[in-house]
Design a protein around this motif. Structure first.
Motif, PDB file in Angstrom:
ATOM      1  N   ASN A   1      -4.822   3.017   3.544  1.00 17.35           N
ATOM      2  CA  ASN A   1      -3.521   2.365   3.420  1.00 17.35           C
ATOM      3  C   ASN A   1      -3.427   1.088   4.248  1.00 17.35           C
ATOM      4  O   ASN A   1      -2.340   0.685   4.644  1.00 17.35           O
ATOM      5  N   ARG A   2      -4.559   0.486   4.541  1.00 13.77           N
ATOM      6  CA  ARG A   2      -4.602  -0.748   5.321  1.00 13.77           C
ATOM      7  C   ARG A   2      -5.638  -1.703   4.717  1.00 13.77           C
ATOM      8  O   ARG A   2      -6.589  -1.281   4.065  1.00 13.77           O
TER       9      ARG A   2
ATOM     10  N   GLU B   1       4.036   4.350   4.477  1.00 16.27           N
ATOM     11  CA  GLU B   1       3.423   5.644   4.768  1.00 16.27           C
ATOM     12  C   GLU B   1       4.303   6.762   4.215  1.00 16.27           C
ATOM     13  O   GLU B   1       5.540   6.641   4.209  1.00 16.27           O
ATOM     14  N   ASP B   2       3.665   7.822   3.766  1.00 20.61           N
ATOM     15  CA  ASP B   2       4.416   8.930   3.172  1.00 20.61           C
ATOM     16  C   ASP B   2       4.685  10.040   4.183  1.00 20.61           C
ATOM     17  O   ASP B   2       4.974  11.175   3.810  1.00 20.61           O
TER      18      ASP B   2
ATOM     19  N   ARG C   1      -6.174   6.057   6.168  1.00 19.85           N
ATOM     20  CA  ARG C   1      -5.918   6.759   4.907  1.00 19.85           C
ATOM     21  C   ARG C   1      -6.061   5.832   3.696  1.00 19.85           C
ATOM     22  O   ARG C   1      -5.444   6.043   2.656  1.00 19.85           O
TER      23      ARG C   1
ATOM     24  N   PRO D   1      -1.590  10.720  -4.749  1.00 23.59           N
ATOM     25  CA  PRO D   1      -2.462   9.956  -3.852  1.00 23.59           C
ATOM     26  C   PRO D   1      -3.710   9.470  -4.575  1.00 23.59           C
ATOM     27  O   PRO D   1      -4.185  10.092  -5.533  1.00 23.59           O
TER      28      PRO D   1
ATOM     29  N   SER E   1     -10.141   4.157  -2.464  1.00 16.23           N
ATOM     30  CA  SER E   1      -9.326   3.254  -1.643  1.00 16.23           C
ATOM     31  C   SER E   1     -10.230   2.233  -0.954  1.00 16.23           C
ATOM     32  O   SER E   1     -10.871   2.532   0.061  1.00 16.23           O
TER      33      SER E   1
ATOM     34  N   PHE F   1       0.846  -1.191   0.000  1.00 20.16           N
ATOM     35  CA  PHE F   1       0.000   0.000   0.000  1.00 20.16           C
ATOM     36  C   PHE F   1       0.883   1.243   0.000  1.00 20.16           C
ATOM     37  O   PHE F   1       1.900   1.297   0.693  1.00 20.16           O
ATOM     38  N   PHE F   2       0.456   2.233  -0.768  1.00 22.33           N
ATOM     39  CA  PHE F   2       1.122   3.534  -0.737  1.00 22.33           C
ATOM     40  C   PHE F   2       0.126   4.599  -1.159  1.00 22.33           C
ATOM     41  O   PHE F   2      -0.486   4.491  -2.224  1.00 22.33           O
ATOM     42  N   ARG F   3      -0.083   5.563  -0.300  1.00 25.04           N
ATOM     43  CA  ARG F   3      -0.993   6.684  -0.555  1.00 25.04           C
ATOM     44  C   ARG F   3      -2.380   6.233  -0.989  1.00 25.04           C
ATOM     45  O   ARG F   3      -2.994   6.814  -1.890  1.00 25.04           O
ATOM     46  N   GLY F   4      -2.861   5.177  -0.354  1.00 20.01           N
ATOM     47  CA  GLY F   4      -4.226   4.726  -0.596  1.00 20.01           C
ATOM     48  C   GLY F   4      -4.393   3.837  -1.805  1.00 20.01           C
ATOM     49  O   GLY F   4      -5.514   3.399  -2.098  1.00 20.01           O
TER      50      GLY F   4
ATOM     51  N   CYS G   1       2.532  -1.766   4.325  1.00 19.61           N
ATOM     52  CA  CYS G   1       1.903  -0.454   4.226  1.00 19.61           C
ATOM     53  C   CYS G   1       2.986   0.608   4.345  1.00 19.61           C
ATOM     54  O   CYS G   1       3.541   0.827   5.433  1.00 19.61           O
TER      55      CYS G   1
END
Length: 614
Positions: free
Chosen positions: A307-308, A286-287, A305, A237, A243, A200-203, A284
């Motif tokens: 992202n999970r 995160e940015d 976000r 994003p 998402s 996951f990255f940015r949703g 996951c």
């Protein structure tokens, strides 16, 4: 959530490496089935300290009615004993555990999943994430070949069954009860044959192969290249409402309905779900970097976000500054299993794990976006789920508490059980913060039994009541207080040992209630026995404190959500030289939690001084 992480009372040793991982599973002793009389007597003893005389009398009357020869208790006990004797049944708890975890209908995000915050390494994000991936893949290869040594604790082999749920395991929402998609099952025999993870990255979600076509793991450099490609692909994003991970934060029946709509709306969504559900695990990325340790813990517990995928058994979370942890779906995995997993991953350098797994450079791993097709209604659901869960997280108060000068070594120097010391400190702090004692849950590991998981210990005993009263009595001298402490600590240790031996009433009586719900009409027990509406049953299970321990030098904190509107969740890491806690409670009673934390600091100091004075 009532996490059943299990309290470790010794450092696990391991059997000889030649012993296959699952070698002991069929020869482990069965979980003992308590008699009805034993559990009824223990129940009265356990709930008694929390009741008024009138409440106790009412509870005793209901217990007597329940257990009498013509009452419902003997009928339900006979049905449970018959089930326990059924061929293929491993334990009388075989049905209990799926109901307990898969039957819950509220959201599992924050309420059931738990987290560990790993020790910092100073590595950049991609390097840290690649190392975790490589180490986890190495563990899986060892597990597939049954080369993970069975855990042996104080000479007793422990069940390793939960290791089958570490990889490619996903909880599937259901309208009335969830199910689990996992390997080592009739539908998916043997180990997982998946070669990919989901990043996951940015949703947004990306499938990334971590094993080559022939099953050879990718090198660390390959994995870093793959993660870099994900970050590049996700530079923008994900658009709001796209998402799908947000949907996993919903209450289970709502998520089940949304999942059905996903499948019905577009045929491609089935393939996307399959990719996520069969993935070995999630990573996951995160940015952002959390501001401090507490925010890092909060993000591991309920960061979202989009992202999970909270239904995934194992999700590694790596922040922009390289800090990392794990979020775990609880239905098939307890903390003791995850501790062993994490200790193996983090106890050896990632490069060594990679080398031992036979990893080699194969070029950048194959990556591909995981795309869901969503109509307006599904996008609206995802946005609403995101907003609702963000508010739910905001309505949760948390606090980290750290003792840098106290740990299990200091407790042992005071000639007391470390766990007894901290549990008595909790009770004293709770009395001072809330003006009363309340039902307290502690999770006790029971993995020495076949398919064993945990037992529910209720901490408040008459001896603890007397200890707290002595500490609060200005007329009590130090000698009287020390004597009260020693007596209460001994009673605590005795009860913990009884729980480890399967001599505890709550899960047994609870399963009898569940049998009445499932089979009452056939058994002639058509109504819920009044015992389960008695003051004792309701009060004993209404947690004011929910506690669980996860001792590992490789983690800083572990945590979970509270279990009721006034409960404080206490997840603690008690090591020889330090004692870290993560507290959680509903925002409405945050003041009481913060007061508890302040009183706990005082209580630990006070008890150390008291016992040092002997």
């Amino acid at each position: 959530m009532n996490p059943s992480q299990g309290t470790a009372t010794a450092t696990p040793a391991t059997a000889a490496p030649t012993t296959p991982t699952f070698a002991h599973e069929d020869t482990l002793p069965r979980v003992p089935l308590p008699s009805l009389e034993e559990s009824c007597e223990r129940f009265l003893a356990w709930c008694g300290p929390l009741l008024t005389p009138e409440e106790r009398a009412a509870t005793e009357a209901e217990v007597a009615a329940f257990r009498r020869p013509d009452g419902p208790g003997p009928v339900l006990q006979a049905a449970l004993a018959g089930y326990d004797r059924t061929p293929g049944v491993h334990s009388w708890l075989d049905t209990f555990w799926p109901y307990r975890y898969l039957g819950r209908r509220d959201r599992i995000a924050l309420n059931a999943n738990f987290f560990f915050l790993f020790q910092d390494t100073g590595q950049p994000q991609a390097e840290r994430a690649a190392g975790l991936i490589a180490s986890a893949v190495a563990y899986k290869k060892q597990l597939d070949e049954e080369k993970i040594p069975p855990v042996v604790l104080r000479g007793a082999p422990q069940t390793m069954e939960q290791n089958k749920y570490l990889f490619s395991t996903t909880r599937i929402p259901g309208a009335e009860q969830d199910t689990v998609r996992h390997p080592y099952s009739e539908e998916w025999p043997g180990p997982s044959d998946a070669r990919h993870i989901v990043v996951f990255f940015r949703g947004a979600m990306y499938r990334m192969d971590v094993l080559g076509a022939d099953g050879t793991p990718h090198s660390l450099a390959d994995l870093e290249a793959g993660l870099a490609a994900v970050v590049k692909a996700g530079a923008e994003p994900a658009a709001p409402g796209t998402s799908v991970g947000h949907l996993t934060t919903m209450a289970r029946a709502e998520w089940a309905a949304a999942r059905d709509d996903l499948l019905a709306y577009h045929p491609g969504n089935a393939a996307a779900l399959d990719t996520v559900e069969t993935a070995l695990f999630c990573v996951c990325l995160e940015d952002f970097a959390p501001a401090d340790t507490q925010e890092t813990c909060d993000e591991l517990l309920y960061g979202d976000r989009g992202n999970r995928w909270f239904d995934k058994a194992v999700s590694f979370v790596v922040f922009a500054d390289g800090r990392a942890g794990i979020n775990v779906e609880h239905c098939g995995l307890d903390g003791t299993t995850i501790l062993s997993f994490v200790d193996t991953l983090l106890g050896t350098p990632a490069g060594e794990h990679s080398r031992l797994s036979g990893a080699r450079s194969q070029g950048r791993p194959e990556i591909a976006p995981v795309v869901f097709e969503l109509d307006d209604a599904l996008q609206a659901r995802a946005r609403a789920a995101a907003e609702s869960f963000a508010q739910y997280g905001a309505d949760t108060a948390t606090q980290t508490v750290s003792f840098e000068d106290f740990g299990s070594t200091a407790a042992k120097a005071l000639r007391t059980s470390p766990d007894a010391f901290v549990q008595l400190a909790y009770q004293l702090a709770h009395q001072r913060a809330k003006g009363r004692l309340g039902a307290t849950y502690e999770s006790i590991a029971t993995r020495q039994w076949r398919r064993g998981r945990t037992e529910a210990m209720r901490v408040v005993t008459p001896e603890i009541q007397a200890f707290v009263a002595a500490m609060e009595d200005p007329a009590a001298d130090a000698e009287a207080r020390r004597a009260a402490f020693r007596t209460a600590a001994a009673a605590h240790v005795t009860r913990a040992k009884e729980c480890q031996a399967g001599e505890a009433p709550e899960q047994h009586l609870w399963e009898l209630e569940l049998i009445q719900r499932r089979r009452g009409a056939d058994l002639g027990v058509t109504e819920q026995p009044a015992l389960y509406r008695s003051p004792g049953w309701l009060t004993m299970r209404d947690d004011y404190l929910s506690t669980s321990s996860a001792p590992s030098e490789h983690i800083q904190y572990f945590g979970f959500g509270s279990t009721s509107s006034r409960c404080i969740g206490i997840a603690y890491v008690l090591l020889p030289d330090r004692f870290n806690l993560y507290l959680s409670t509903p925002r409405a009673v945050a003041g009481q939690m913060h007061a508890f934390a302040d009183h706990l600091r005082t209580a630990v100091t006070e008890l150390r001084e008291l016992l040092t004075g002997e």
